[in-house]
Motif scaffolding. Sequence first.
Motif, short mmCIF file in Angstrom:
data_model
loop_
_atom_site.label_atom_id
_atom_site.label_comp_id
_atom_site.label_asym_id
_atom_site.label_seq_id
_atom_site.Cartn_x
_atom_site.Cartn_y
_atom_site.Cartn_z
N LEU A 146 0.84 -1.20 0.00
CA LEU A 146 0.00 0.00 0.00
C LEU A 146 0.87 1.25 0.00
O LEU A 146 0.60 2.22 -0.72
CB LEU A 146 -0.91 -0.04 1.24
CG LEU A 146 -2.14 0.84 1.28
CD1 LEU A 146 -2.91 0.80 -0.03
CD2 LEU A 146 -3.04 0.40 2.42
N LEU A 147 1.94 1.22 0.79
CA LEU A 147 2.85 2.37 0.82
C LEU A 147 3.43 2.64 -0.57
O LEU A 147 3.47 3.79 -1.01
CB LEU A 147 4.00 2.12 1.80
CG LEU A 147 3.69 2.30 3.28
CD1 LEU A 147 4.96 2.13 4.10
CD2 LEU A 147 3.10 3.69 3.52
N THR A 148 3.85 1.58 -1.24
CA THR A 148 4.42 1.81 -2.57
C THR A 148 3.36 2.38 -3.51
O THR A 148 3.64 3.30 -4.28
CB THR A 148 4.98 0.50 -3.20
OG1 THR A 148 3.92 -0.45 -3.28
CG2 THR A 148 6.12 -0.06 -2.42
N PRO A 202 5.27 -3.21 -9.99
CA PRO A 202 5.42 -3.27 -8.53
C PRO A 202 4.38 -4.21 -7.92
O PRO A 202 4.64 -4.85 -6.89
CB PRO A 202 5.21 -1.83 -8.07
CG PRO A 202 4.67 -1.08 -9.24
CD PRO A 202 5.04 -1.84 -10.47
N VAL A 203 3.23 -4.30 -8.59
CA VAL A 203 2.16 -5.12 -8.03
C VAL A 203 2.56 -6.60 -8.02
O VAL A 203 2.21 -7.34 -7.11
CB VAL A 203 0.86 -4.89 -8.82
CG1 VAL A 203 -0.24 -5.80 -8.33
CG2 VAL A 203 0.44 -3.44 -8.69
N TYR A 204 3.31 -7.01 -9.03
CA TYR A 204 3.82 -8.39 -9.07
C TYR A 204 4.61 -8.67 -7.80
O TYR A 204 4.48 -9.72 -7.17
CB TYR A 204 4.69 -8.57 -10.31
CG TYR A 204 5.40 -9.90 -10.37
CD1 TYR A 204 4.81 -11.01 -10.97
CD2 TYR A 204 6.68 -10.05 -9.80
CE1 TYR A 204 5.47 -12.22 -11.02
CE2 TYR A 204 7.33 -11.26 -9.84
CZ TYR A 204 6.73 -12.34 -10.46
OH TYR A 204 7.37 -13.54 -10.50
N HIS A 205 5.43 -7.70 -7.40
CA HIS A 205 6.30 -7.90 -6.23
C HIS A 205 5.51 -7.82 -4.93
O HIS A 205 5.83 -8.51 -3.97
CB HIS A 205 7.44 -6.88 -6.25
CG HIS A 205 8.33 -7.06 -7.45
ND1 HIS A 205 9.28 -8.05 -7.52
CD2 HIS A 205 8.36 -6.42 -8.64
CE1 HIS A 205 9.88 -7.99 -8.71
NE2 HIS A 205 9.34 -7.01 -9.39
N ILE A 206 4.48 -6.97 -4.92
CA ILE A 206 3.63 -6.94 -3.73
C ILE A 206 2.99 -8.31 -3.56
O ILE A 206 3.00 -8.90 -2.47
CB ILE A 206 2.53 -5.86 -3.86
CG1 ILE A 206 3.16 -4.47 -4.00
CG2 ILE A 206 1.60 -5.89 -2.66
CD1 ILE A 206 2.17 -3.37 -4.37
N ALA A 207 2.46 -8.85 -4.67
CA ALA A 207 1.82 -10.16 -4.62
C ALA A 207 2.83 -11.24 -4.20
O ALA A 207 2.48 -12.18 -3.47
CB ALA A 207 1.21 -10.50 -5.98
N ALA A 208 4.08 -11.06 -4.62
CA ALA A 208 5.10 -12.05 -4.25
C ALA A 208 5.31 -12.07 -2.73
O ALA A 208 5.44 -13.15 -2.14
CB ALA A 208 6.41 -11.72 -4.97
N LEU A 209 5.32 -10.89 -2.12
CA LEU A 209 5.49 -10.85 -0.66
C LEU A 209 4.30 -11.47 0.04
O LEU A 209 4.44 -12.24 0.99
CB LEU A 209 5.68 -9.40 -0.17
CG LEU A 209 6.88 -8.61 -0.67
CD1 LEU A 209 7.05 -7.35 0.18
CD2 LEU A 209 8.14 -9.44 -0.65
N VAL A 210 3.11 -11.11 -0.45
CA VAL A 210 1.89 -11.65 0.17
C VAL A 210 1.90 -13.18 0.05
O VAL A 210 1.64 -13.89 1.02
CB VAL A 210 0.63 -11.06 -0.51
CG1 VAL A 210 -0.63 -11.75 0.01
CG2 VAL A 210 0.56 -9.56 -0.26
N VAL A 225 13.58 -5.44 -2.25
CA VAL A 225 14.46 -4.36 -2.72
C VAL A 225 13.75 -3.51 -3.78
O VAL A 225 13.77 -2.28 -3.73
CB VAL A 225 15.78 -4.96 -3.28
CG1 VAL A 225 16.58 -3.87 -4.00
CG2 VAL A 225 16.59 -5.57 -2.15
N VAL A 226 13.08 -4.20 -4.71
CA VAL A 226 12.35 -3.45 -5.75
C VAL A 226 11.33 -2.51 -5.12
O VAL A 226 11.26 -1.32 -5.42
CB VAL A 226 11.64 -4.42 -6.73
CG1 VAL A 226 10.68 -3.65 -7.63
CG2 VAL A 226 12.67 -5.17 -7.56
N LEU A 227 10.54 -3.04 -4.20
CA LEU A 227 9.48 -2.23 -3.60
C LEU A 227 10.06 -1.08 -2.78
O LEU A 227 9.56 0.05 -2.83
CB LEU A 227 8.56 -3.09 -2.74
CG LEU A 227 7.69 -4.09 -3.54
CD1 LEU A 227 6.82 -4.90 -2.60
CD2 LEU A 227 6.82 -3.36 -4.55
N ALA A 228 11.11 -1.36 -2.04
CA ALA A 228 11.73 -0.28 -1.25
C ALA A 228 12.23 0.81 -2.20
O ALA A 228 12.06 2.01 -1.92
CB ALA A 228 12.88 -0.84 -0.42
N GLY A 229 12.81 0.38 -3.32
CA GLY A 229 13.28 1.35 -4.29
C GLY A 229 12.13 2.19 -4.83
O GLY A 229 12.22 3.42 -4.94
N VAL A 230 11.01 1.52 -5.14
CA VAL A 230 9.84 2.23 -5.64
C VAL A 230 9.36 3.26 -4.62
O VAL A 230 9.05 4.41 -4.96
CB VAL A 230 8.71 1.24 -6.00
CG1 VAL A 230 7.41 1.97 -6.28
CG2 VAL A 230 9.11 0.40 -7.21
#
Lengths: 248, 304
Positions: A146-148, A202-210, A225-230
């Motif tokens: 959500l933050l990203t 970025p949503v792909y990576h959010i889903a990956a964490l979930v 790392v990708v999300l933090a960068g975003v």
Amino acid sequence: MRGYPALVSAFFKSQVREPVSFFFVIIFSPAVLTILALIFGNDPAPQFGMRGFVDQMLPGFTVISVVIVGVMLVPQNQLLLRASGALTRLRITPLKPRTYVAADLTVQFCFGMVGAVTALLVGILGFGVDWPKQPLGVLVAVAFGLLTMLAIGYTLAALYPNPAAATGIGNGLMVILMMTSGAFIPTAVLSDGVQAAFKFSPVYHIAALVDASWNGSAWPWGSVVVLAGVVVVFTALGTLLFKWDRAR
Amino acid sequence: MNAVICREVHRHFGDVRAVDGVDLTIAGHQIFGLLGPNGSGKTTLLNQLQGLDTPTSGTVEVLGLDPIRQREQLALRMGSQLQESTTIPRLTVAEAVKTFAAFYPQTREVDPLLAELGLTPKAGTRIERLSGGQRQRVFIALALIHDPELLFLDELTSAVDPQARLAIWDVLRDLRGQGRTIVITTHSMAEAEALCDRIAIIDHGRIIAEGTCAELIARHASGTTLRLQTGAPVDPESLKTVDGVTAVTRDGSDLVIVGQGQFSPKVMAKLAAESIEVTSMNIQEASLEDVFLNLTGRAMREGE
Ligand SMILES: Nc1ncnc2c1ncn2[C@@H]1O[C@H](COP(=O)(O)OP(=O)(O)OP(=O)(O)O)[C@@H](O)[C@H]1O
Ligand SMILES: [Mg+2]
């Protein structure tokens, strides 16, 4: 931060009373989930690795509200406030821009979380999906996602020329991003090329964490790392580009 | 202390010189009116004063502050009602006023303020569902909530009925009585005459005259206007010889005679001597309307 609590309360009331956005955040993903579940059921199926349809889809569905809030609600809300002159009215008060931004983000964050949690509960309580292995981890992953999306939303809000563009471009962007969440198409069935392309979302990576927390595994570091960068890049962009006024 | 000082302020939008070299000083503790037709630059000038826009050139000082660089300090002491007023959507009157009150360290109490502006019965209604005049009063309430020493009100009574207008005028006179400074824009001559201690007339982005109402009329429009309708046609030239008459023109079927001193009875006597019947007559002392007409050669009608 004078005015922060009052502004949070005002934005909250304003948002709750807006039937369309309220519908999209709170009702939309649980409703779609319910409809799909009623059509396909949740019996174990070989194409889902002997899991049910809802089992397979639910982690992705928690991400849908996150996408809607970031790509649609945040920019649309801000563009409407700007175009109507409401932001101009705020600007001639001693309110600090950062207080406004903080209050707006607080309310949007809460809405996004409520939407995600509602989808989760509908899947688990309504369709007997097993609880995630790490429920807290799932929530933290959704919050991080959500933050990203909020950071991206603020940048979009500054870039869209008018509310109509926000709706039009936002709709397209939303569909594309949702596709990459794995909610509608299981990413596992896609070709390698498409999967590689999805990694830019970025949503792909959010889903990956979930997904990781859901299955009780550790978060993939690449996605973190990708999300933090975003978050860092888009927060900087959003702050830099933020404007009170409609363009003159 | 002067509330507002503008030095050679310009604000151009491409070729449009919305504000075109304004030098203006507004002293404190008074009601000051910016009077001008649509598009004359009133709102643009106010935007420069409120820090909402940066002049193309020139300097602006408001309460001794720079409206852009000292925005927050100025915002604490200044209250504004913008011409196009909106706020956070879907809030009730009371919610909006309380939200805005929270932005200031010290405020008036909400309920008496709403009562003063006749908004008590509407406190629980969403602003979008109010009539135009009621909504305008909400934005006056937002401007007054922190008891500011300087008020900018852009077209404050353009949407309100005569009764509400009188009530708002009373509120403003009270505020002036408490030593506050109020700057209003209007294209209503009546409002400027009734309310303002001093008036600046603005046209095409320039201040073309400034002073009290009486000063402006004495300087730019002394004289009386006599409007007549007659039973038979009259040659305007024949009346120009009457003692005190300065101009005679036709305006439709009206004969318009402008002059100084006691010229009216003489005109009537002359017409009577020629057996010309006067079917209607109307005498008007010079007004701000004539000031504008004399300065620009154009009429400035209300609501135009
Ligand atoms: N943002 C802008 N871009 C281009 N032109 C502008 C802009 N704002 C104002 N103008 C022009 O500047 C001129 C003055 O406008 P302004 O709004 O100051 O007039 P006003 O005296 O307040 O008129 P009204 O009585 O209708 O409110 C107009 O010709 C208007 O078209
Ligand atoms: Mg105006």
